[in-house]
Design an enzyme around this catalytic site. Structure first.
Site, PDB file in Angstrom:
ATOM      1  N   LYS C 195       0.853  -1.188   0.000  1.00 20.35           N
ATOM      2  CA  LYS C 195       0.000   0.000   0.000  1.00 20.35           C
ATOM      3  C   LYS C 195       0.890   1.241   0.000  1.00 20.35           C
ATOM      4  O   LYS C 195       1.958   1.263   0.606  1.00 20.35           O
ATOM      5  CB  LYS C 195      -0.872  -0.014   1.256  1.00 20.35           C
ATOM      6  CG  LYS C 195      -1.720   1.221   1.469  1.00 20.35           C
ATOM      7  CD  LYS C 195      -3.186   0.944   1.131  1.00 20.35           C
ATOM      8  CE  LYS C 195      -4.013   2.229   1.130  1.00 20.35           C
ATOM      9  NZ  LYS C 195      -4.362   2.643  -0.255  1.00 20.35           N
ATOM     10  N   HIS C 202      10.446   9.413   5.406  1.00 21.58           N
ATOM     11  CA  HIS C 202      11.340   8.269   5.568  1.00 21.58           C
ATOM     12  C   HIS C 202      12.241   8.545   6.764  1.00 21.58           C
ATOM     13  O   HIS C 202      13.045   9.464   6.740  1.00 21.58           O
ATOM     14  CB  HIS C 202      12.174   8.075   4.302  1.00 21.58           C
ATOM     15  CG  HIS C 202      13.191   6.967   4.419  1.00 21.58           C
ATOM     16  ND1 HIS C 202      13.132   5.816   3.654  1.00 21.58           N
ATOM     17  CD2 HIS C 202      14.272   6.832   5.221  1.00 21.58           C
ATOM     18  CE1 HIS C 202      14.144   5.045   3.983  1.00 21.58           C
ATOM     19  NE2 HIS C 202      14.854   5.634   4.922  1.00 21.58           N
ATOM     20  N   GLU C 284      12.007  -1.754   5.962  1.00 22.08           N
ATOM     21  CA  GLU C 284      12.983  -2.817   5.686  1.00 22.08           C
ATOM     22  C   GLU C 284      14.195  -2.620   6.581  1.00 22.08           C
ATOM     23  O   GLU C 284      14.315  -1.597   7.259  1.00 22.08           O
ATOM     24  CB  GLU C 284      13.399  -2.788   4.221  1.00 22.08           C
ATOM     25  CG  GLU C 284      14.100  -1.496   3.815  1.00 22.08           C
ATOM     26  CD  GLU C 284      14.495  -1.485   2.341  1.00 22.08           C
ATOM     27  OE1 GLU C 284      13.622  -1.196   1.508  1.00 22.08           O
ATOM     28  OE2 GLU C 284      15.674  -1.740   2.047  1.00 22.08           O
ATOM     29  N   ASN C 286      18.389  -2.548   6.493  1.00 23.84           N
ATOM     30  CA  ASN C 286      19.615  -2.563   5.702  1.00 23.84           C
ATOM     31  C   ASN C 286      20.729  -3.120   6.570  1.00 23.84           C
ATOM     32  O   ASN C 286      21.109  -2.516   7.569  1.00 23.84           O
ATOM     33  CB  ASN C 286      19.958  -1.161   5.212  1.00 23.84           C
ATOM     34  CG  ASN C 286      18.915  -0.658   4.223  1.00 23.84           C
ATOM     35  OD1 ASN C 286      18.385  -1.434   3.435  1.00 23.84           O
ATOM     36  ND2 ASN C 286      18.617   0.622   4.291  1.00 23.84           N
ATOM     37  N   ARG C 288      23.886  -3.325   6.782  1.00 28.94           N
ATOM     38  CA  ARG C 288      25.211  -2.826   6.371  1.00 28.94           C
ATOM     39  C   ARG C 288      25.372  -1.393   6.849  1.00 28.94           C
ATOM     40  O   ARG C 288      24.450  -0.801   7.393  1.00 28.94           O
ATOM     41  CB  ARG C 288      25.296  -2.839   4.852  1.00 28.94           C
ATOM     42  CG  ARG C 288      24.053  -2.148   4.249  1.00 28.94           C
ATOM     43  CD  ARG C 288      24.253  -1.642   2.863  1.00 28.94           C
ATOM     44  NE  ARG C 288      22.984  -1.305   2.215  1.00 28.94           N
ATOM     45  CZ  ARG C 288      22.432  -0.086   2.234  1.00 28.94           C
ATOM     46  NH1 ARG C 288      23.017   0.889   2.894  1.00 28.94           N
ATOM     47  NH2 ARG C 288      21.277   0.153   1.624  1.00 28.94           N
ATOM     48  N   VAL C 291      24.896   4.768   3.541  1.00 26.85           N
ATOM     49  CA  VAL C 291      25.523   5.921   2.880  1.00 26.85           C
ATOM     50  C   VAL C 291      25.540   7.123   3.826  1.00 26.85           C
ATOM     51  O   VAL C 291      26.546   7.800   3.998  1.00 26.85           O
ATOM     52  CB  VAL C 291      24.763   6.293   1.592  1.00 26.85           C
ATOM     53  CG1 VAL C 291      25.374   7.530   0.939  1.00 26.85           C
ATOM     54  CG2 VAL C 291      24.745   5.135   0.606  1.00 26.85           C
ATOM     55  N   ARG C 334      23.984  14.522  -0.970  1.00 30.78           N
ATOM     56  CA  ARG C 334      24.699  13.567  -1.822  1.00 30.78           C
ATOM     57  C   ARG C 334      24.993  14.231  -3.162  1.00 30.78           C
ATOM     58  O   ARG C 334      24.087  14.410  -3.978  1.00 30.78           O
ATOM     59  CB  ARG C 334      23.861  12.309  -2.053  1.00 30.78           C
ATOM     60  CG  ARG C 334      23.582  11.512  -0.804  1.00 30.78           C
ATOM     61  CD  ARG C 334      23.038  10.151  -1.195  1.00 30.78           C
ATOM     62  NE  ARG C 334      22.510   9.432  -0.039  1.00 30.78           N
ATOM     63  CZ  ARG C 334      22.065   8.180  -0.109  1.00 30.78           C
ATOM     64  NH1 ARG C 334      22.076   7.544  -1.283  1.00 30.78           N
ATOM     65  NH2 ARG C 334      21.604   7.571   0.970  1.00 30.78           N
TER      66      ARG C 334
END
Lengths: 150, 493, 493, 150
Positions: C195, C202, C284, C286, C288, C291, C334
């Site tokens: 959805k 974020h 989710e 990550n 690791r 960045v 970035r």
């Protein structure tokens, strides 16, 4: 094919293929991978061949090549062992010796002021003063001979 | 807040102030001498105007008026501790970003400051109250104090006009050198004499005050590593004070007593000597922003130049003494165009290659760029490399990492010397004193042979370089390889 | 501690890891593809060896063995979240610097991670449990969930293989694109459906665990500013959480519950979506280094890569949850070789001029240098510009100051676009969401005319340049002006 | 003496003396002081004259000079208004139209993948497809024409 390179006065033979593998990453900056180790060398042309910086050390190098030789020997003449020269431009504040004086190692000869600091040029070894080429107030350039010791 | 501020300085500190002004949306006006037309501070400023000298008060004020500047930041050195300049700014309706002319006057003369310190029960180094105006007087004073003694320019700073004298026989020559140097540097040959404290550490307290009577200290900086009586490595905290935490409040209070006595405002630094037992002696007050201010900034999280501007603008210090927090460890190396192998002799000239360090924990306050010609006319300071880490060892290792990345080709620098120092056992143990560098040369080991591997690497690069340069430079002298010739065409004027 | 570590990555993150290794006196081994022979990470590493690809596990392990590396740091991207690689390292007697292969496996698949999150009472976005293996199933799942829906690569990350679908009519094309992109990026075309939360922010939580069961969270990062579903500006703290401080502990605890469930060790990041009311949904994990890890480092004062190495070496986390302190505000841009005026289309090529920002409060993690040719083969990220200040506005102004100094000529970059964004009122108010960039293009004002003054300045410089270049280049094409020709002779191979 | 400089297509006259006062600080980098304000301009030679960067803005400039003119007009020919070209090198993932198709503004024509990202080349205006020069899997260079619209 082998090239002969004079590094710090020692002849070092190198393979042309290895030279091909050297990567120029920036003007005058070379990345050398040797035996898996990574080195970065900075090269600047100087009167007497090349000046190199590598791992924080200085090297002089000269590629054996007829064209260079004339230049070098000419340069060699410039460096007399007895001369006390100004390492940089400045103003002579005070001359401490006169011609004929006998001086000892470390004895002050001339006081030069540069970048707002007074610096005493000292005798590198004992001897007597053959010639004094400057007087108080003179402006001198880098390499100018101030005093000649015999 | 001010709309436009003139920066009456050059080099890294002018760049640093221009950056702060931009961060506060204030238009910056740079001034430059002829040799500085293409200097970094001119490139980064919003506006720029030529002056015949950074010491010429009239022409600086003229530029300030012409550009409509409301305030002037003096940086350090030059006119920063010149009470006359501060007064002239006020007279011209310009805010001088620093303490009052009166504070500068009262604290500027070391003899006057000593007297004040004594009065405020701040311990001082035994020495002469009045300057040694003539040799006779000097002999007498030196005898009273007892050798070894130190000669110091009354108006001075940064070690100029300073001489250590171990015996009366050396006194005459020393007085002559010190006075002439003082005359040149400060247009005043006055010299005074004080006792030499053996193995002293140089520890200074950063103070800040506003127009509303608030006075706060921001802790100490240790600046014991000096050459030619000029600092080259500074850190916060001081290893001595880290071992004796009570000292920070003690010294801070002492510094504030002096500041209160003159109703001090804006930034100032009170310098002390500290001996092995942690006893400290008042040395002098620097009534300006200090070269080494970044180590305090990194540890306290404060921006001292922003603070100067807010205070000059009439705002109150936005924190109290209790709010100041010191986090981690910061260290600064003063990167200069000088040759440590020749008594740190200055080495002006053209920077033909430059690679600067970056990344985590690194701050670089630089006044130079690739192709810039370091002029003969000024102090040889090129940049300040500052590192931060949770602890001292971390800051040292990070500094070594940064020095590994740092490369300046074309002028001699002290970069390699810093690498040596930071690997020295005594330095790592924090056993510092103002004679550290001199002593270090005593115990210094000669660097080993490069070894065949490095020689081979050098040979390969040399071969690649000449193979590479030949096409362009066959008919030119070696000096004029491609990027040098660009550099040479440097300024078009 | 390890004596030698191989860095299985490239670009700025390889440089950052090499720097950390040097700071810990660990010998670094870089690997490079053919186009990266002269890359910054190769230049800065102690050792370097060619590999045919950063994804080739065998040849990377071969290099590691040949050089006697004891551990491998995977950086981010490439093999960093490849459980097979982690397992292969262990099998080869090499320490994989990251979580266990098992953790990567269990958290790597988004579907599996969702199930776990639900089990641990961590709220998730409504969506399909199993991948949409065929169009029919996809249609059915999408109908159940209700449009708009988002297609996501099951194995994916960084927005690759992601598509928003507003109506069933778009579904077929979207599935095709997403799967083929996923196939290319992750060698798995599995896509699942969830959805769409409107106006979501974020926000992610940095976690760290050791082999001794210690698990700590280091607070959040807000990464709502994204283009092509990839983050371009990140900050810590999150403006939303700064306004609702309780959220940090709540989200931190939720993140740690998931980590505990798999016995997580080393660094990890748990990503959430948060809506306007501060409700958050698990997205989710990550498994690791991220960045954007520097913003957390600047605010907490911790070095996350140092931490990774100590943990992989079997040491305990040297602090407890209560010791973590957040000071000030950090923001990251970035900087990429891409053209914001052409949908952020990548722009590889040669960097002919580069001026990088420096000074107070600036951290630059860069992987490039002047003359470097940005290869077509990899992600267009050039560098990360990070600023720190006591508050958000200070960090923004400092970023604008740094962007003013930052200049990259030769490739298109997003530098000018960042200047725009940081001056946007909504951005300054912290009203962020993942559609922010897209919406911004909607309200974006066209830049005004340059004006006669700038045109005159440009004309003067153009005249000076041609006057200056003519002598050297009269007989050459304009492209081959002095410094370009040096660049061209770039790599000698 | 006045020089004529073409800046963004507009002729700007400049004094030769003012040009003399411009300082080149680095190769291709110029410091210009005008009316007391400090500007820094970065110049790079391009096919069609000079590309300049100044205060975060882009300028094109051309110094009126016979030698340059030939090059420029030559370059001008390269830019056809109807062509959809690849802005950078990449790989054609999918061709979405065929010759003869009628397309609308913004309609996708070709999907190119580069630097791990898929990018859909869209029609800049409506028209019909005259020519399709690539097919799936082709590798294209920057500037290569992919599709021609009539």
């Amino acid at each position: 094919m082998k090239l002969q390179i004079l590094v710090n006065g020692r002849l070092v033979p190198v393979d042309a293929e290895d030279v091909q593998r050297v990567a120029q990453v920036e003007p005058g900056v070379y990345s050398v991978l040797l035996g898996g180790r990574s080195f970065e060398v900075r090269a600047v042309a100087a009167r007497d061949g090349l000046r190199l910086e590598l791992s924080g050390r200085r090297f002089t190098a000269e590629v054996r090549d007829p064209r260079d030789r004339a230049q070098k020997s000419a340069a060699a003449l410039g460096t007399g062992r007895q001369n006390i020269a100004a390492p940089m431009p400045g103003k002579v504040v005070r001359v401490l010796v006169g011609e004929g004086d006998v001086v000892e190692v470390g004895q002050g000869l001339v006081v030069v002021e540069a970048m707002k600091m007074q610096n005493e040029m000292k005798a590198l070894r004992g001897g007597n003063v053959v010639e004094v080429r400057v007087r108080d107030g003179d402006t001198v350039s880098a390499g100018d001979v101030l005093v000649v010791l015999g | 807040m001010f709309r436009k501020v003139l920066v009456a300085n050059r080099g890294e500190i002018a760049v640093r102030v221009v950056r702060a002004l931009r961060e506060l949306d204030i238009t910056s006006v740079a001034v430059f001498s002829d040799v500085d037309r293409g200097a970094q501070h001119v490139r980064l400023a919003d506006e720029a105007e030529r002056v015949d000298s950074y010491l010429n008060i009239d022409s600086i004020l003229e530029v300030a008026k012409k550009h409509g500047a409301e305030a002037i930041h003096p940086g350090y050195g030059f006119l920063s501790e010149n009470a006359g300049f501060a007064a002239a700014c006020e007279a011209a309706g310009m805010v001088f970003i620093g303490p009052s002319a009166d504070s500068i006057r009262r604290l500027g003369s070391k003899t006057a400051a000593r007297t004040l310190a004594k009065k405020m029960n701040v311990p001082v180094v035994p020495g002469s109250e009045e300057p040694a105006t003539n040799l006779e007087l000097a002999r007498e004073l030196a005898r009273q104090i007892g050798y070894p003694v130190l000669l110091k320019a009354a108006a001075g700073g940064g070690g100029k006009g300073m001489r250590r004298v171990d015996a009366e026989s050396e006194l005459e020559a020393a007085i002559r050198d010190a006075s002439s140097e003082a005359e040149r540097a400060f247009h005043s040959s006055e010299v005074y004499i004080e006792k030499v404290i053996e193995q002293p550490r140089h520890i200074e307290i950063q103070i800040v005050g506003d127009f509303h009577g608030n006075l706060v200290h921001l802790g100490e900086r240790e600046c014991s590593l000096q050459r030619r009586h000029q600092k080259i490595i500074e850190e916060c905290p001081s290893p001595l004070i880290a071992a004796n935490p009570a000292m920070r409040a003690e010294m801070g209070e002492a510094a504030l007593r002096i500041a209160r006595a003159v109703g001090y405002h804006n930034l100032g630094t009170v310098e002390f000597l500290a001996d092995g037992e942690g006893k400290f002696y008042f040395l002098e007050v620097n009534t300006r922003l200090q070269v080494e201010h970044p180590v305090t900034e990194l540890v306290t999280g404060l921006d001292l130049v922003h603070l100067q501007l807010h205070i000059a603008n009439g705002e109150s210090i936005p924190f109290a003494q209790g709010d100041v927090e010191w986090r981690g460890w910061a260290m600064e190396c003063r990167v200069s165009a000088e040759d440590p192998e020749q008594h740190f002799f200055p080495s002006p000239g053209k920077i033909v290659q430059l690679r600067e360090p970056a990344g985590p924990g690194i701050r670089l306050d630089s006044g130079v760029y690739p192709g810039w010609t370091v002029p003969l006319d000024y102090d040889p300071l090129l940049a300040k490399l500052i590192t931060w880490a949770p602890d001292r060892m971390g800051a040292i290792r990070r500094m070594l990492r940064a020095l590994h990345e740092y490369s300046i080709v074309g002028v001699e620098t002290n970069l390699a010397f810093f690498r040596e120092l930071l690997n020295d056992a005594e330095f790592r143990e924090g056993r510092l004193n103002t004679r550290f560098i001199a002593d270090y040369f005593g115990r210094r080991k000669a660097g080993g042979e490069p070894g065949e591997e490095l020689e081979l690497v050098a040979a390969l690069a040399a071969a690649a370089h000449s193979a590479n340069e030949k096409p362009e430079t066959r008919n030119e002298k070696p000096e004029t390889s491609a990027w040098l010739s660009e550099g040479r065409s440097g300024l078009l004027r």
